[in-house]
Write a protein that holds these residues in place. Structure first.
Motif, PDB file in Angstrom:
ATOM      1  N   TYR A 120      36.376  -3.675   9.973  1.00  0.00           N
ATOM      2  CA  TYR A 120      35.181  -3.657   9.212  1.00  0.00           C
ATOM      3  C   TYR A 120      35.640  -3.651   7.561  1.00  0.00           C
ATOM      4  O   TYR A 120      35.130  -4.391   6.582  1.00  0.00           O
ATOM      5  CB  TYR A 120      34.374  -2.533   9.209  1.00  0.00           C
ATOM      6  CG  TYR A 120      33.377  -2.861  10.744  1.00  0.00           C
ATOM      7  CD1 TYR A 120      32.278  -3.553  10.563  1.00  0.00           C
ATOM      8  CD2 TYR A 120      33.902  -2.507  11.868  1.00  0.00           C
ATOM      9  CE1 TYR A 120      31.399  -3.658  11.744  1.00  0.00           C
ATOM     10  CE2 TYR A 120      33.052  -2.645  13.128  1.00  0.00           C
ATOM     11  CZ  TYR A 120      32.121  -3.372  12.893  1.00  0.00           C
ATOM     12  OH  TYR A 120      31.217  -3.495  14.180  1.00  0.00           O
ATOM     13  N   MET A 121      36.779  -3.028   7.508  1.00  0.00           N
ATOM     14  CA  MET A 121      37.118  -2.809   5.875  1.00  0.00           C
ATOM     15  C   MET A 121      37.639  -4.029   5.544  1.00  0.00           C
ATOM     16  O   MET A 121      37.611  -4.555   4.439  1.00  0.00           O
ATOM     17  CB  MET A 121      38.100  -1.767   6.025  1.00  0.00           C
ATOM     18  CG  MET A 121      38.630  -1.284   4.593  1.00  0.00           C
ATOM     19  SD  MET A 121      37.324  -0.748   3.600  1.00  0.00           S
ATOM     20  CE  MET A 121      37.208   0.963   4.335  1.00  0.00           C
ATOM     21  N   ALA A 122      38.352  -4.872   6.232  1.00  0.00           N
ATOM     22  CA  ALA A 122      39.046  -5.998   6.039  1.00  0.00           C
ATOM     23  C   ALA A 122      37.949  -7.082   5.471  1.00  0.00           C
ATOM     24  O   ALA A 122      38.175  -7.847   4.439  1.00  0.00           O
ATOM     25  CB  ALA A 122      39.822  -6.727   7.205  1.00  0.00           C
ATOM     26  N   GLU A 123      36.810  -6.892   6.302  1.00  0.00           N
ATOM     27  CA  GLU A 123      35.639  -8.074   5.632  1.00  0.00           C
ATOM     28  C   GLU A 123      35.008  -7.717   4.309  1.00  0.00           C
ATOM     29  O   GLU A 123      34.738  -8.358   3.719  1.00  0.00           O
ATOM     30  CB  GLU A 123      34.572  -8.001   6.825  1.00  0.00           C
ATOM     31  CG  GLU A 123      35.081  -8.641   8.135  1.00  0.00           C
ATOM     32  CD  GLU A 123      35.526 -10.289   7.822  1.00  0.00           C
ATOM     33  OE1 GLU A 123      34.536 -11.035   7.859  1.00  0.00           O
ATOM     34  OE2 GLU A 123      36.586 -10.322   7.578  1.00  0.00           O
ATOM     35  N   VAL A 124      34.981  -6.295   3.986  1.00  0.00           N
ATOM     36  CA  VAL A 124      34.383  -5.650   2.899  1.00  0.00           C
ATOM     37  C   VAL A 124      35.402  -6.217   1.814  1.00  0.00           C
ATOM     38  O   VAL A 124      34.856  -6.570   0.730  1.00  0.00           O
ATOM     39  CB  VAL A 124      34.252  -4.258   3.014  1.00  0.00           C
ATOM     40  CG1 VAL A 124      33.854  -3.612   1.386  1.00  0.00           C
ATOM     41  CG2 VAL A 124      33.221  -3.785   4.121  1.00  0.00           C
ATOM     42  N   VAL A 125      36.833  -5.957   1.710  1.00  0.00           N
ATOM     43  CA  VAL A 125      37.756  -6.225   1.049  1.00  0.00           C
ATOM     44  C   VAL A 125      37.548  -7.843   0.719  1.00  0.00           C
ATOM     45  O   VAL A 125      37.695  -8.203  -0.387  1.00  0.00           O
ATOM     46  CB  VAL A 125      39.113  -5.681   1.490  1.00  0.00           C
ATOM     47  CG1 VAL A 125      40.088  -6.305   0.455  1.00  0.00           C
ATOM     48  CG2 VAL A 125      38.940  -4.245   1.586  1.00  0.00           C
ATOM     49  N   ARG A 126      37.419  -8.439   1.926  1.00  0.00           N
ATOM     50  CA  ARG A 126      37.672 -10.162   1.817  1.00  0.00           C
ATOM     51  C   ARG A 126      36.282 -10.507   0.970  1.00  0.00           C
ATOM     52  O   ARG A 126      36.599 -11.501   0.195  1.00  0.00           O
ATOM     53  CB  ARG A 126      37.501 -10.701   3.221  1.00  0.00           C
ATOM     54  CG  ARG A 126      37.676 -12.282   3.169  1.00  0.00           C
ATOM     55  CD  ARG A 126      37.820 -12.836   4.639  1.00  0.00           C
ATOM     56  NE  ARG A 126      36.635 -12.642   5.375  1.00  0.00           N
ATOM     57  CZ  ARG A 126      35.617 -13.471   5.523  1.00  0.00           C
ATOM     58  NH1 ARG A 126      35.760 -14.615   4.784  1.00  0.00           N
ATOM     59  NH2 ARG A 126      34.654 -13.239   6.274  1.00  0.00           N
TER      60      ARG A 126
END
Length: 377
Positions: A254-260
């Motif tokens: 989930y953090m990866a999608e926020v950063v993306r």
């Protein structure tokens, strides 16, 4: 006809502003009664407060049981028309905070928390001294010291297995380890998803979509029940360690999608300006793109942290005594059973969760206001 003139020789003292433009009256007119619609909503809000506050005050304060001089325990809360059973929280407070940790070793937990706060303050307070030293100690030395403080086995400390950890202590351990580990992993996954290398991009996409496609409860069950089946005979990883690893992987996706999302918000001109300065791709990403991207998605990052902190209560399904399960198990004591005991325990646990989540939310707003450079609307 003679004309007379008057010239003031000294400045007249400034008059105070009109009463209707400053103070509480002006604030109320601007924020609560600025239009018929706002006036109606304000009156409805006051009516709701007047309806809900008196019963809450009556239950949690006026009719609540705060003392137990006769040591009646649950019997003191079984009297007719009593309110919240605060003596239950007072009597089991240590269990709610430390779980089954031995009483004579609780100083180790307190020392761990004190060291963490001392090292964390310079990282959270802008312009605090020794920031780099505190960062190195917090991220490299502190985890090792905390592990040996909690588990023991060195320097004469008695061994305390993780099965005896519990309560708020365990909730904070799971939450902070998950928060600290999921952010860098999420950043790497977000960068990998935008990579032009097919293998890196495929791995990042598969990892993110796999962990986002299953609920956290399933992840915890797999970590607790299925994972040991794939390990060599005689190797049984600690249940808490398995749960933490599962939470880290789950939240990293989930953090990866926020950063993306933050990376995609950076205009192309930033990349072109970095190229014009002769910066390499690594320096462009580290010094130009990532700082701006992370600044844009501070609300999303903190929202993920808050969700992670609340999701720690799910580890109770695999037998870990975090705060919520500690409250439930304490309520199973027949000596404390009463009509209001369970409600009081859940309100206490909810208040603890609210304090930490609200604190993270307010700090997020503070960082947004401090770091915004004109993009904020």
């Amino acid at each position: 006809m003679t004309q007379s003139y008057f010239v003031r020789s000294e400045m007249q003292e400034a008059l105070p502003p009109p009463g209707q433009t400053t103070g509480i009256v002006a604030w109320a007119r601007a924020n609560l009664f600025s239009s018929p619609g706002n006036t109606l909503m304000t009156l409805l809000g006051f009516a709701f407060i007047a309806w809900i506050v008196p019963p809450l005050y009556d239950f949690f304060i006026a009719r609540a049981v705060f003392t137990d001089p006769e040591q009646l325990r649950g019997a003191a809360c079984r009297i007719e028309d009593v309110g919240a059973c605060w003596i239950f929280v007072k009597a089991r407070f240590q269990f709610f905070i430390y779980g089954f940790y031995p009483d004579d070793q609780i100083w180790r937990v307190n020392l761990m928390f004190v060291l963490g706060v001392i090292l964390l303050i310079p990282l959270l307070v802008p312009k605090a001294p020794f920031t780099r030293t505190a960062a190195l100690l917090f991220f490299l030395v502190y985890p090792v010291v905390s592990y040996f403080l909690m588990t023991g086995g060195v320097f004469g400390l008695s061994v305390v297995p993780s099965a005896e950890w519990g309560g708020l202590t365990l909730t904070l351990i799971i939450a902070f380890v998950g928060i600290i580990a999921s952010l860098p992993i999420g950043i790497l996954l977000a960068l990998g998803r935008q990579s032009k290398l097919p293998a890196v991009k495929l791995f990042s996409v598969a990892f993110i979509e796999l962990w986002r496609a299953v609920p956290l409860i399933t992840v915890l069950f797999m970590a607790s029940v299925m994972f040991p089946l794939f390990m060599p005979r005689g190797i049984d990883p600690d249940t808490l360690l398995r749960a933490i690893i599962g939470i880290i992987f789950f939240e990293s996706a989930y953090m990866a999608e926020v950063v993306r999302g933050g990376l995609q918000a950076i205009p192309r001109g930033q990349y072109e300006a970095a190229n014009a300065l002769g910066l390499s791709k690594v320096k462009t990403m580290v010094f130009i793109i990532l700082p701006q991207a992370l600044k844009h998605v501070i609300p999303g990052i903190v929202n993920t942290f808050i969700a992670l902190f609340k999701d720690t209560s799910l580890v109770s399904i695999i037998g870990i005594f975090e705060l919520l399960r500690a409250v439930r198990s304490a309520g199973a004591d027949p000596n404390w059973i009463s009509p209001t005991m369970a409600v009081t325990g859940y309100v206490f646990a909810g208040f603890i969760f609210w304090v930490f989540c609200f604190g993270m939310s307010r700090y997020s707003i503070y960082m947004e206001n401090r770091l915004h450079t004109g993009h904020k609307r």
